[in-house]
Design a protein around this motif. Structure first.
Motif, PDB file in Angstrom:
ATOM      1  N   PRO A 114       3.968   0.349  -1.282  1.00  0.00           N
ATOM      2  CA  PRO A 114       3.004  -0.053  -2.315  1.00  0.00           C
ATOM      3  C   PRO A 114       2.697  -1.531  -2.185  1.00  0.00           C
ATOM      4  O   PRO A 114       3.572  -2.335  -1.832  1.00  0.00           O
ATOM      5  CB  PRO A 114       3.733   0.250  -3.623  1.00  0.00           C
ATOM      6  N   GLY A 115       1.466  -1.907  -2.492  1.00  0.00           N
ATOM      7  CA  GLY A 115       1.078  -3.297  -2.397  1.00  0.00           C
ATOM      8  C   GLY A 115       0.467  -3.657  -1.060  1.00  0.00           C
ATOM      9  O   GLY A 115       0.070  -4.796  -0.837  1.00  0.00           O
ATOM     10  N   TYR A 116       0.411  -2.680  -0.187  1.00  0.00           N
ATOM     11  CA  TYR A 116      -0.167  -2.920   1.143  1.00  0.00           C
ATOM     12  C   TYR A 116      -1.240  -1.870   1.412  1.00  0.00           C
ATOM     13  O   TYR A 116      -1.186  -0.762   0.875  1.00  0.00           O
ATOM     14  CB  TYR A 116       0.892  -2.813   2.235  1.00  0.00           C
ATOM     15  N   ILE A 117      -2.152  -2.208   2.264  1.00  0.00           N
ATOM     16  CA  ILE A 117      -3.073  -1.196   2.787  1.00  0.00           C
ATOM     17  C   ILE A 117      -2.910  -1.149   4.304  1.00  0.00           C
ATOM     18  O   ILE A 117      -2.512  -2.123   4.945  1.00  0.00           O
ATOM     19  CB  ILE A 117      -4.557  -1.498   2.437  1.00  0.00           C
ATOM     20  N   MET A 118      -3.246   0.043   4.846  1.00  0.00           N
ATOM     21  CA  MET A 118      -3.136   0.246   6.288  1.00  0.00           C
ATOM     22  C   MET A 118      -4.294  -0.445   6.974  1.00  0.00           C
ATOM     23  O   MET A 118      -5.441  -0.321   6.564  1.00  0.00           O
ATOM     24  CB  MET A 118      -3.152   1.754   6.574  1.00  0.00           C
ATOM     25  N   LEU A 119      -3.982  -1.130   8.035  1.00  0.00           N
ATOM     26  CA  LEU A 119      -5.059  -1.747   8.815  1.00  0.00           C
ATOM     27  C   LEU A 119      -5.733  -0.688   9.693  1.00  0.00           C
ATOM     28  O   LEU A 119      -5.256   0.440   9.824  1.00  0.00           O
ATOM     29  CB  LEU A 119      -4.498  -2.878   9.684  1.00  0.00           C
ATOM     30  N   ASP A 120      -6.821  -1.090  10.327  1.00  0.00           N
ATOM     31  CA  ASP A 120      -7.581  -0.140  11.130  1.00  0.00           C
ATOM     32  C   ASP A 120      -6.800   0.353  12.340  1.00  0.00           C
ATOM     33  O   ASP A 120      -7.154   1.361  12.942  1.00  0.00           O
ATOM     34  CB  ASP A 120      -8.892  -0.785  11.596  1.00  0.00           C
ATOM     35  N   CYS A 167      -4.094 -10.350  -7.154  1.00  0.00           N
ATOM     36  CA  CYS A 167      -4.694 -11.363  -8.022  1.00  0.00           C
ATOM     37  C   CYS A 167      -6.196 -11.464  -7.782  1.00  0.00           C
ATOM     38  O   CYS A 167      -6.973 -11.636  -8.707  1.00  0.00           O
ATOM     39  CB  CYS A 167      -4.024 -12.710  -7.780  1.00  0.00           C
ATOM     40  N   GLU A 168      -6.565 -11.301  -6.514  1.00  0.00           N
ATOM     41  CA  GLU A 168      -7.984 -11.347  -6.171  1.00  0.00           C
ATOM     42  C   GLU A 168      -8.701 -10.098  -6.653  1.00  0.00           C
ATOM     43  O   GLU A 168      -9.798 -10.175  -7.185  1.00  0.00           O
ATOM     44  CB  GLU A 168      -8.151 -11.489  -4.658  1.00  0.00           C
ATOM     45  N   THR A 169      -8.040  -8.951  -6.419  1.00  0.00           N
ATOM     46  CA  THR A 169      -8.684  -7.705  -6.844  1.00  0.00           C
ATOM     47  C   THR A 169      -8.515  -7.498  -8.346  1.00  0.00           C
ATOM     48  O   THR A 169      -9.026  -6.532  -8.891  1.00  0.00           O
ATOM     49  CB  THR A 169      -8.083  -6.499  -6.094  1.00  0.00           C
ATOM     50  N   ARG A 170      -7.805  -8.411  -8.999  1.00  0.00           N
ATOM     51  CA  ARG A 170      -7.586  -8.379 -10.448  1.00  0.00           C
ATOM     52  C   ARG A 170      -6.903  -7.088 -10.870  1.00  0.00           C
ATOM     53  O   ARG A 170      -7.101  -6.602 -11.971  1.00  0.00           O
ATOM     54  CB  ARG A 170      -8.893  -8.584 -11.214  1.00  0.00           C
ATOM     55  N   ASN A 171      -6.060  -6.560  -9.983  1.00  0.00           N
ATOM     56  CA  ASN A 171      -5.282  -5.373 -10.320  1.00  0.00           C
ATOM     57  C   ASN A 171      -3.863  -5.838 -10.632  1.00  0.00           C
ATOM     58  O   ASN A 171      -2.947  -5.645  -9.848  1.00  0.00           O
ATOM     59  CB  ASN A 171      -5.308  -4.365  -9.158  1.00  0.00           C
ATOM     60  N   ASN A 203      -0.063 -14.191  -6.087  1.00  0.00           N
ATOM     61  CA  ASN A 203       0.065 -13.110  -5.097  1.00  0.00           C
ATOM     62  C   ASN A 203       1.213 -13.412  -4.134  1.00  0.00           C
ATOM     63  O   ASN A 203       1.394 -14.540  -3.680  1.00  0.00           O
ATOM     64  CB  ASN A 203      -1.230 -12.946  -4.309  1.00  0.00           C
ATOM     65  N   ILE A 204       1.998 -12.430  -3.898  1.00  0.00           N
ATOM     66  CA  ILE A 204       3.011 -12.542  -2.843  1.00  0.00           C
ATOM     67  C   ILE A 204       2.850 -11.331  -1.931  1.00  0.00           C
ATOM     68  O   ILE A 204       2.107 -10.383  -2.249  1.00  0.00           O
ATOM     69  CB  ILE A 204       4.450 -12.594  -3.415  1.00  0.00           C
ATOM     70  N   GLY A 228       3.036  -7.679  -3.399  1.00  0.00           N
ATOM     71  CA  GLY A 228       3.035  -7.636  -4.870  1.00  0.00           C
ATOM     72  C   GLY A 228       2.432  -8.896  -5.442  1.00  0.00           C
ATOM     73  O   GLY A 228       1.612  -9.558  -4.807  1.00  0.00           O
ATOM     74  N   TYR A 229       2.849  -9.205  -6.597  1.00  0.00           N
ATOM     75  CA  TYR A 229       2.362 -10.420  -7.242  1.00  0.00           C
ATOM     76  C   TYR A 229       3.380 -10.827  -8.289  1.00  0.00           C
ATOM     77  O   TYR A 229       4.252 -10.044  -8.680  1.00  0.00           O
ATOM     78  CB  TYR A 229       0.987 -10.194  -7.875  1.00  0.00           C
ATOM     79  N   LYS A 230       3.282 -12.063  -8.705  1.00  0.00           N
ATOM     80  CA  LYS A 230       4.146 -12.564  -9.774  1.00  0.00           C
ATOM     81  C   LYS A 230       3.260 -13.052 -10.916  1.00  0.00           C
ATOM     82  O   LYS A 230       2.180 -13.608 -10.669  1.00  0.00           O
ATOM     83  CB  LYS A 230       5.001 -13.745  -9.267  1.00  0.00           C
ATOM     84  N   CYS A 231       3.755 -12.800 -12.099  1.00  0.00           N
ATOM     85  CA  CYS A 231       3.075 -13.362 -13.259  1.00  0.00           C
ATOM     86  C   CYS A 231       3.849 -14.631 -13.676  1.00  0.00           C
ATOM     87  O   CYS A 231       5.012 -14.550 -14.086  1.00  0.00           O
ATOM     88  CB  CYS A 231       3.057 -12.373 -14.422  1.00  0.00           C
TER      89      CYS A 231
END
Ligand code: NAG
Ligand code: NAG
Length: 442
Positions: free
Chosen positions: A269-275, A286-290, A301-302, A305-308
């Motif tokens: 989780p927190g990653y997407i598969m590259l091409d 943080c960028e995708t505001r999710n 963003n780390i 994941g991300y930290k608040c």
């Protein structure tokens, strides 16, 4: 032979002495004068003399005489009478006159009741001289001795003169020679063609398809092939799923998932598969505001994941001078041995990052004449994973010297001490660095 000679009686009664021309000529015995022509003509004694021959004897008229010959006498096998002399040698040449009107049948024939000469079936009457290995074939006026198929006549005997047909390559593949013959067979995987000698490949794939997956016909056999992702089992026909994931741990950056016939890579989780279908890329939540940070918090963003981050709160005697900086006023006696400022900084580091690795740089913002700067890790480096390396008069770099495994948060107080011997001043400021070590090394 003695018997034959004794019973053979030859009567030569007259020779023709007639001479043409004179009317009152005398004819020798056996001839009569034909008054019309004035010639001496032969007398047919067999007709004119009653019982010219007696018993088993047969009367045979001759020119100027007649013969009495035993009915069964073989003397009649003369070259003149026996057309099959090439089959059986003729008897010794006869001096006897030729019968002009034989009342006997030629050799190989016999008289039937109606005085017709009919062929003797020597084979049926067992009067042939074929030897037991031969077979008798009746012919008109004679018979021949022959050999059955595969046997050859040699010196009167039918012998197995076996010709090894196999030696002559008559059969395309396998040849079984048997006396007098042969038979062709084919290797496994072939069938004998209708010609009885050539072999034809059997297409096992269409015939019974013995393969679990794919069948490839070959000359004389077949091969089983498996779909991609499967491997042939030792039985040669079954296919089993290959565990591609076991081939290499570098197939996938994160996790390899085997499935029948193939595999795929998955990311945490927190990653997407590259091409490339194997590498994982961090999602910047943080960028995708999710993210689920409160409005007061800051999304940081780390990797993975991300930290608040809560807003910086300066603790007494520090006072906040901006979002991430606290200051201890020099006029406050409680600030005498405290760092003048505390700057809050956050950074993320991948777990297991290779070392040594420069991860953070700090630098004095102002250079006072006569001052020099000392950089050191004031706290948080109990594991001795970091080292402060001075890179210049007013700068230093934080070096990670031991691999750090995440997930983990490390807080380091990096201190810069300012020493000014001219004005006899010594003061310090701190960067409170929070290092978020990710769970995965990517
Ligand atoms: C990744 O997977 C997709 C879908 O399975 C495929 O179409 C694509 O060709 C793959 N890319 C690579 C580089 O293998
Ligand atoms: C948002 O993040 C959650 C987990 O934090 C994830 O399950 C979800 O798919 C994300 N949504 C989008 C749109 O990326």
């Amino acid at each position: 032979m003695q018997e034959v000679k004794r019973t053979l009686t030859i009567f030569i009664l007259a020779a023709c002495l007639a001479r043409p021309g004179k009317a009152q000529q005398q004819c020798t015995n056996g001839f009569d004068l034909d008054r019309a022509s004035g010639q001496c003509l032969d007398i047919d004694e067999c007709r004119t003399i009653p019982e010219a021959c007696r018993g088993d004897m047969v009367c045979v008229n001759q020119n100027g005489g007649y013969l009495c010959i035993p009915r069964t006498n073989p003397v009649y096998r003369s070259p003149y009478l026996n057309p099959y002399s090439n089959v059986y040698p003729p008897p010794p040449a006869s001096n006897y006159p030729t019968a002009t009107r034989p009342l006997m049948c030629r050799f190989g024939y016999q008289m039937d009741e109606s005085n017709q000469c009919v062929d003797i079936d020597e084979c049926a009457s067992e009067s042939h001289q074929c030897n037991p290995t031969q077979i008798c074939i009746n012919t008109e006026g004679g018979y021949t001795c022959s050999c059955t198929e595969g046997y050859w006549l040699l010196e009167g005997q039918c012998l197995v003169l076996d010709i090894d047909e196999c030696r002559y390559g008559y059969c395309q593949q396998l040849c079984a020679n048997v006396p007098g013959s042969y038979s062709c067979t084919c290797n496994p995987g072939f069938t004998l063609n209708d010609d009885g000698r050539s072999c034809q490949d059997v297409n096992e794939c269409t015939a019974q398809n013995p393969c679990v997956q794919n069948c490839v016909n070959t000359y004389g056999s077949f091969l089983c092939r498996c779909d991609p992702g499967y491997e042939l089992e030792t039985d040669g026909i079954s296919c089993s799923d290959m565990d591609e994931c076991s081939f290499s741990e570098f197939l996938c950056q994160h996790q390899c998932v085997n499935e029948p016939g193939s595999y795929y890579c998955s990311c945490p989780p927190g990653y997407i598969m590259l091409d490339d279908n194997r590498s994982c890329q961090d999602i910047n939540e943080c960028e995708t505001r999710n993210f689920t940070c409160t409005t007061q918090q800051t999304c940081f963003n780390i990797q993975g994941g991300y930290k608040c981050l809560d807003p910086v709160k300066c603790e007494d005697p520090y006072i906040q001078i901006n979002d991430n900086r606290c200051m201890c006023p020099t006029e406050n006696p409680g600030c005498r041995d405290q760092p003048f400022t505390i700057l809050y900084r956050d950074m993320d580091v991948a777990s297991g990052r290779s070392v040594p690795s420069d991860i953070f740089q700090m630098q004095a913002t102002t250079r006072y004449p006569g001052a020099y700067y000392i950089f050191q890790i004031k706290s948080g480096n109990e594991g001795r994973e970091f080292y402060m390396r001075q890179t210049g008069p007013i700068s230093a770099t934080l070096v990670m010297t031991r691999p750090v495994k995440g997930p983990r948060t490390i807080q380091l107080d990096l201190e810069m001490i300012t020493v000014n011997t001219v004005v006899n001043f010594r003061g310090s400021s701190v960067i409170r660095l929070r290092i978020y070590v990710s769970q995965y090394p990517f």
